[in-house]
Design an enzyme around this catalytic site. Sequence first.
Site, PDB file in Angstrom:
ATOM      1  N   ARG A  89       4.791 -57.031   8.368  1.00 36.01           N
ATOM      2  CA  ARG A  89       5.328 -56.570   7.084  1.00 36.01           C
ATOM      3  C   ARG A  89       5.813 -55.132   7.142  1.00 36.01           C
ATOM      4  O   ARG A  89       6.316 -54.621   6.157  1.00 36.01           O
ATOM      5  CB  ARG A  89       4.232 -56.642   6.039  1.00 36.01           C
ATOM      6  CG  ARG A  89       4.475 -57.764   5.055  1.00 36.01           C
ATOM      7  CD  ARG A  89       3.193 -58.018   4.346  1.00 36.01           C
ATOM      8  NE  ARG A  89       3.348 -58.438   3.021  1.00 36.01           N
ATOM      9  CZ  ARG A  89       2.955 -59.630   2.609  1.00 36.01           C
ATOM     10  NH1 ARG A  89       2.509 -60.521   3.455  1.00 36.01           N
ATOM     11  NH2 ARG A  89       3.031 -59.921   1.352  1.00 36.01           N
ATOM     12  N   ARG A 161      -3.668 -66.602  -8.742  1.00 37.52           N
ATOM     13  CA  ARG A 161      -3.931 -65.375  -7.983  1.00 37.52           C
ATOM     14  C   ARG A 161      -3.899 -64.158  -8.896  1.00 37.52           C
ATOM     15  O   ARG A 161      -3.028 -64.043  -9.753  1.00 37.52           O
ATOM     16  CB  ARG A 161      -2.902 -65.229  -6.856  1.00 37.52           C
ATOM     17  CG  ARG A 161      -3.399 -65.874  -5.567  1.00 37.52           C
ATOM     18  CD  ARG A 161      -2.380 -65.943  -4.506  1.00 37.52           C
ATOM     19  NE  ARG A 161      -1.707 -64.702  -4.205  1.00 37.52           N
ATOM     20  CZ  ARG A 161      -0.775 -64.563  -3.284  1.00 37.52           C
ATOM     21  NH1 ARG A 161      -0.435 -65.614  -2.554  1.00 37.52           N
ATOM     22  NH2 ARG A 161      -0.191 -63.425  -3.049  1.00 37.52           N
TER      23      ARG A 161
HETATM   24  P1  AP5 Z   1       0.641 -62.813   0.652  1.00 36.53           P
HETATM   25  O1  AP5 Z   1      -0.419 -63.776   0.331  1.00 36.53           O
HETATM   26  O2  AP5 Z   1       1.349 -62.920   1.932  1.00 36.53           O
HETATM   27  O3  AP5 Z   1       1.668 -62.792  -0.563  1.00 36.53           O
HETATM   28  P2  AP5 Z   1       3.242 -62.563  -0.664  1.00 36.53           P
HETATM   29  O4  AP5 Z   1       3.973 -62.132   0.525  1.00 36.53           O
HETATM   30  O5  AP5 Z   1       3.360 -61.695  -1.861  1.00 36.53           O
HETATM   31  O6  AP5 Z   1       3.802 -63.986  -0.874  1.00 36.53           O
HETATM   32  P3  AP5 Z   1       3.224 -65.116  -1.768  1.00 36.53           P
HETATM   33  O7  AP5 Z   1       2.072 -65.786  -1.089  1.00 36.53           O
HETATM   34  O8  AP5 Z   1       2.982 -64.617  -3.167  1.00 36.53           O
HETATM   35  O9  AP5 Z   1       4.495 -66.093  -1.874  1.00 36.53           O
HETATM   36  P4  AP5 Z   1       5.046 -67.115  -0.807  1.00 36.53           P
HETATM   37  O10 AP5 Z   1       6.292 -66.553  -0.224  1.00 36.53           O
HETATM   38  O11 AP5 Z   1       3.993 -67.586   0.129  1.00 36.53           O
HETATM   39  O12 AP5 Z   1       5.478 -68.278  -1.801  1.00 36.53           O
HETATM   40  P5  AP5 Z   1       4.765 -69.690  -2.125  1.00 36.53           P
HETATM   41  O13 AP5 Z   1       5.070 -70.679  -1.060  1.00 36.53           O
HETATM   42  O14 AP5 Z   1       3.348 -69.507  -2.535  1.00 36.53           O
HETATM   43  O15 AP5 Z   1       0.063 -61.319   0.561  1.00 36.53           O
HETATM   44  C1  AP5 Z   1      -0.740 -60.944  -0.544  1.00 36.53           C
HETATM   45  C2  AP5 Z   1      -1.223 -59.497  -0.361  1.00 36.53           C
HETATM   46  O16 AP5 Z   1      -2.029 -59.403   0.833  1.00 36.53           O
HETATM   47  C3  AP5 Z   1      -0.101 -58.467  -0.143  1.00 36.53           C
HETATM   48  O17 AP5 Z   1       0.406 -57.989  -1.378  1.00 36.53           O
HETATM   49  C4  AP5 Z   1      -0.860 -57.379   0.632  1.00 36.53           C
HETATM   50  O18 AP5 Z   1      -1.685 -56.609  -0.218  1.00 36.53           O
HETATM   51  C5  AP5 Z   1      -1.774 -58.201   1.541  1.00 36.53           C
HETATM   52  N1  AP5 Z   1      -1.150 -58.528   2.850  1.00 36.53           N
HETATM   53  C6  AP5 Z   1      -0.877 -59.778   3.328  1.00 36.53           C
HETATM   54  N2  AP5 Z   1      -0.322 -59.701   4.539  1.00 36.53           N
HETATM   55  C7  AP5 Z   1      -0.226 -58.368   4.840  1.00 36.53           C
HETATM   56  C8  AP5 Z   1       0.283 -57.667   5.947  1.00 36.53           C
HETATM   57  N3  AP5 Z   1       0.813 -58.307   7.019  1.00 36.53           N
HETATM   58  N4  AP5 Z   1       0.233 -56.310   5.912  1.00 36.53           N
HETATM   59  C9  AP5 Z   1      -0.302 -55.650   4.866  1.00 36.53           C
HETATM   60  N5  AP5 Z   1      -0.796 -56.263   3.774  1.00 36.53           N
HETATM   61  C10 AP5 Z   1      -0.765 -57.632   3.761  1.00 36.53           C
HETATM   62  O19 AP5 Z   1       5.636 -70.121  -3.417  1.00 36.53           O
HETATM   63  C11 AP5 Z   1       5.507 -69.401  -4.635  1.00 36.53           C
HETATM   64  C12 AP5 Z   1       5.566 -70.390  -5.822  1.00 36.53           C
HETATM   65  O20 AP5 Z   1       6.860 -70.965  -5.845  1.00 36.53           O
HETATM   66  C13 AP5 Z   1       4.585 -71.575  -5.730  1.00 36.53           C
HETATM   67  O21 AP5 Z   1       4.164 -71.927  -7.012  1.00 36.53           O
HETATM   68  C14 AP5 Z   1       5.436 -72.709  -5.107  1.00 36.53           C
HETATM   69  O22 AP5 Z   1       4.959 -73.990  -5.478  1.00 36.53           O
HETATM   70  C15 AP5 Z   1       6.803 -72.386  -5.699  1.00 36.53           C
HETATM   71  N6  AP5 Z   1       7.917 -72.769  -4.857  1.00 36.53           N
HETATM   72  C16 AP5 Z   1       8.015 -72.653  -3.494  1.00 36.53           C
HETATM   73  N7  AP5 Z   1       9.218 -73.073  -3.067  1.00 36.53           N
HETATM   74  C17 AP5 Z   1       9.916 -73.444  -4.204  1.00 36.53           C
HETATM   75  C18 AP5 Z   1      11.210 -73.976  -4.427  1.00 36.53           C
HETATM   76  N8  AP5 Z   1      12.053 -74.210  -3.408  1.00 36.53           N
HETATM   77  N9  AP5 Z   1      11.587 -74.246  -5.709  1.00 36.53           N
HETATM   78  C19 AP5 Z   1      10.736 -74.007  -6.748  1.00 36.53           C
HETATM   79  N10 AP5 Z   1       9.476 -73.522  -6.598  1.00 36.53           N
HETATM   80  C20 AP5 Z   1       9.075 -73.244  -5.333  1.00 36.53           C
HETATM   81 MG    MG Z   2       1.965 -67.068   0.470  1.00 40.22          MG
END
Ligand code: AP5
Ligand code: MG
Length: 224
Positions: A89, A161
Amino acid sequence: MRLLILLGAPGSGKGTQAKSLAERLGLVHLSTGDILREEVRRGTQLGNQANQHMNAGELVPDDLILDMIKTKLVFDSMNRGFIFDGFPRTVTQAEGLGWLADEVGAGIDRVISLAVDDEVIVGRLSARSSCGVCGAIYNDVSNPPSRAGFCDNDDAALIRRSDDSEAVVRNRLTVYYQQTKPLEEYYSRRGLLLKVDGHGTTDQILTRILTSLAASGTNDRTQV
Ligand code: AP5
Ligand code: MG
């Protein structure tokens, strides 16, 4: 060992696509966010260090993340490979991954970046829930569970979350543009980046990713 990276803003669908890709390609799905949330739940030292950063939508310090990844890579180095979701990241993490990959004799095959508009992201995250037991991801609008509030796989209660409130999502987006988006340029210069449109149904996006991997010529084991 094969390494794929899924880049993308919060809510761009990394977790959803990584799960399908891991199954299709026989790779281990490694989500740093999921690992950190489990550490927080268990109250470990790492979890306590990470918690305040995560609740504010800020990144957890690079040294903690790289130590965590090193343990996983070395421990699981007999695996066929990994799909990283939410890692690296920062440029520091990307450089650290390069060194760790060299140490275990692995190479980064491709970096897939999912492009989704900010307002679509805010809408998706306000409707997300997930299973605290198996990690399945749901959406009230696009992918609701059969029984509201309960997981289809194990009937466990679904959770929201704490970092999915609109204010924290907006900060996560700002952090993404400042610290993570520059990785597109970093991997593009190395000829590894594949940009994929992240709008549409989850199946359409999965097909786009598999097609793009196959077209890039590194993916002879993939069946589209
Ligand atoms: P992390 O858990 O990685 O969260 P994020 O990057 O903010 O991403 P999300 O998990 O929120 O979203 P996603 O892209 O996985 O989407 P999803 O598939 O769930 O990180 C959380 C925290 O941890 C960070 O803020 C940081 O503090 C820390 N952290 C983690 N890794 C780190 C690192 N490497 N370095 C430093 N800090 C770190 O989909 C989202 C929603 O949309 C779901 O409801 C899903 O059903 C829906 N959806 C998915 N695809 C579609 C579609 N095509 N159409 C409609 N809805 C859809
Ligand atoms: Mg995720």
